[in-house]
Write a protein that holds these residues in place. Sequence first.
Motif, short mmCIF file in Angstrom:
data_model
loop_
_atom_site.label_atom_id
_atom_site.label_comp_id
_atom_site.label_asym_id
_atom_site.label_seq_id
_atom_site.Cartn_x
_atom_site.Cartn_y
_atom_site.Cartn_z
N MET A 103 -79.85 0.81 -8.73
CA MET A 103 -80.43 -0.51 -8.90
C MET A 103 -81.46 -0.44 -10.03
O MET A 103 -82.51 0.15 -9.87
CB MET A 103 -81.03 -0.93 -7.55
CG MET A 103 -82.10 -1.96 -7.61
SD MET A 103 -82.46 -2.64 -6.00
CE MET A 103 -84.02 -1.88 -5.65
N HIS A 104 -81.13 -1.01 -11.19
CA HIS A 104 -82.04 -0.95 -12.32
C HIS A 104 -83.25 -1.86 -12.14
O HIS A 104 -84.24 -1.71 -12.85
CB HIS A 104 -81.31 -1.22 -13.63
CG HIS A 104 -80.99 -2.65 -13.87
ND1 HIS A 104 -79.94 -3.30 -13.26
CD2 HIS A 104 -81.59 -3.55 -14.66
CE1 HIS A 104 -79.92 -4.55 -13.66
NE2 HIS A 104 -80.89 -4.74 -14.51
N GLU A 105 -83.19 -2.78 -11.19
CA GLU A 105 -84.35 -3.64 -10.93
C GLU A 105 -85.56 -2.82 -10.50
O GLU A 105 -86.70 -3.19 -10.81
CB GLU A 105 -84.01 -4.69 -9.87
CG GLU A 105 -83.17 -5.83 -10.35
CD GLU A 105 -81.67 -5.54 -10.38
OE1 GLU A 105 -80.92 -6.44 -10.76
OE2 GLU A 105 -81.26 -4.42 -10.02
N MET A 106 -85.34 -1.71 -9.81
CA MET A 106 -86.46 -0.86 -9.40
C MET A 106 -87.16 -0.27 -10.62
O MET A 106 -88.39 -0.23 -10.67
CB MET A 106 -85.98 0.25 -8.45
CG MET A 106 -87.12 1.02 -7.83
SD MET A 106 -88.07 -0.04 -6.72
CE MET A 106 -89.45 1.00 -6.36
N SER A 107 -86.39 0.19 -11.62
CA SER A 107 -87.02 0.74 -12.82
C SER A 107 -87.74 -0.35 -13.60
O SER A 107 -88.80 -0.10 -14.19
CB SER A 107 -86.01 1.48 -13.70
OG SER A 107 -85.03 0.60 -14.20
N ILE A 108 -87.21 -1.56 -13.60
CA ILE A 108 -87.89 -2.68 -14.26
C ILE A 108 -89.20 -2.98 -13.52
O ILE A 108 -90.25 -3.16 -14.15
CB ILE A 108 -86.98 -3.92 -14.30
CG1 ILE A 108 -85.81 -3.67 -15.24
CG2 ILE A 108 -87.77 -5.16 -14.75
CD1 ILE A 108 -84.70 -4.72 -15.14
N ALA A 109 -89.13 -3.03 -12.20
CA ALA A 109 -90.34 -3.28 -11.39
C ALA A 109 -91.40 -2.22 -11.68
O ALA A 109 -92.58 -2.55 -11.85
CB ALA A 109 -90.00 -3.31 -9.90
N MET A 110 -91.00 -0.96 -11.76
CA MET A 110 -91.96 0.12 -12.01
C MET A 110 -92.57 0.00 -13.42
O MET A 110 -93.74 0.30 -13.61
CB MET A 110 -91.31 1.48 -11.80
CG MET A 110 -90.87 1.73 -10.36
SD MET A 110 -92.15 1.44 -9.11
CE MET A 110 -93.31 2.74 -9.51
N ALA A 111 -91.78 -0.44 -14.39
CA ALA A 111 -92.31 -0.65 -15.75
C ALA A 111 -93.34 -1.77 -15.76
O ALA A 111 -94.40 -1.66 -16.39
CB ALA A 111 -91.17 -0.95 -16.72
N VAL A 112 -93.05 -2.86 -15.04
CA VAL A 112 -94.00 -3.98 -14.93
C VAL A 112 -95.28 -3.50 -14.27
O VAL A 112 -96.39 -3.76 -14.75
CB VAL A 112 -93.37 -5.16 -14.15
CG1 VAL A 112 -94.43 -6.20 -13.79
CG2 VAL A 112 -92.24 -5.79 -14.94
N ILE A 113 -95.14 -2.79 -13.16
CA ILE A 113 -96.31 -2.29 -12.42
C ILE A 113 -97.15 -1.39 -13.32
O ILE A 113 -98.38 -1.51 -13.36
CB ILE A 113 -95.86 -1.57 -11.13
CG1 ILE A 113 -95.28 -2.58 -10.15
CG2 ILE A 113 -97.02 -0.80 -10.50
CD1 ILE A 113 -94.48 -1.97 -9.01
N GLY A 114 -96.51 -0.50 -14.06
CA GLY A 114 -97.23 0.40 -14.96
C GLY A 114 -98.03 -0.35 -16.02
O GLY A 114 -99.19 -0.03 -16.28
N GLN A 115 -97.40 -1.38 -16.62
CA GLN A 115 -98.11 -2.15 -17.65
C GLN A 115 -99.28 -2.92 -17.06
O GLN A 115 -100.36 -2.99 -17.66
CB GLN A 115 -97.14 -3.12 -18.34
CG GLN A 115 -96.17 -2.43 -19.25
CD GLN A 115 -95.30 -3.40 -20.01
OE1 GLN A 115 -95.61 -4.59 -20.11
NE2 GLN A 115 -94.21 -2.91 -20.56
N VAL A 116 -99.09 -3.49 -15.87
CA VAL A 116 -100.17 -4.26 -15.25
C VAL A 116 -101.29 -3.32 -14.79
O VAL A 116 -102.47 -3.65 -14.92
CB VAL A 116 -99.63 -5.13 -14.09
CG1 VAL A 116 -100.77 -5.80 -13.33
CG2 VAL A 116 -98.66 -6.17 -14.63
N GLU A 117 -100.95 -2.14 -14.29
CA GLU A 117 -101.98 -1.17 -13.91
C GLU A 117 -102.84 -0.79 -15.12
O GLU A 117 -104.06 -0.71 -15.00
CB GLU A 117 -101.35 0.10 -13.33
CG GLU A 117 -100.93 -0.02 -11.89
CD GLU A 117 -100.38 1.29 -11.35
OE1 GLU A 117 -100.83 1.69 -10.28
OE2 GLU A 117 -99.51 1.89 -12.00
#
Length: 132
Positions: free
Chosen positions: A1-15
């Motif tokens: 599920m590539h949505e998980m890697s997208i979610a993690m990229a978003v989380i990293g940028q927001v962090e």
Amino acid sequence: MHEMSIAMAVIGQVEEAARAAGATGVHSVHLRIGELAGVVPDALSFGFGLGCEGTVLEGAELVTETVPGRARCAPCAGEWAVGMPPDLCCPVCGSAAAELLSGRELQITGVRFADGGTPPVAAGPVPSGEER
């Protein structure tokens, strides 16, 4: 599920943005997602919730805006909604010389920090797993 890697990229940028702003928490993250981006919003939301656990984003709301796919015909300049699956043949002249105008977006458009602050940098596109 590539949505998980997208979610993690978003989380990293927001962090990163939260650290730079000295924020103690995040209330919400806003994303623009093109209907042709190949992202399943429910799967992205699920991955986002899991990935936020134990971070400054824990409990943050993910707000998504779907951007419809639109195309323009090169020969006649007609524009149309391409739909899903995408129809890239011009409904006016039948040409297949279409330029895709929108629908592939995947962009962070806003973040609301718990302390009311705003991110110190403009939001940008979310990198794919290969671009990280």
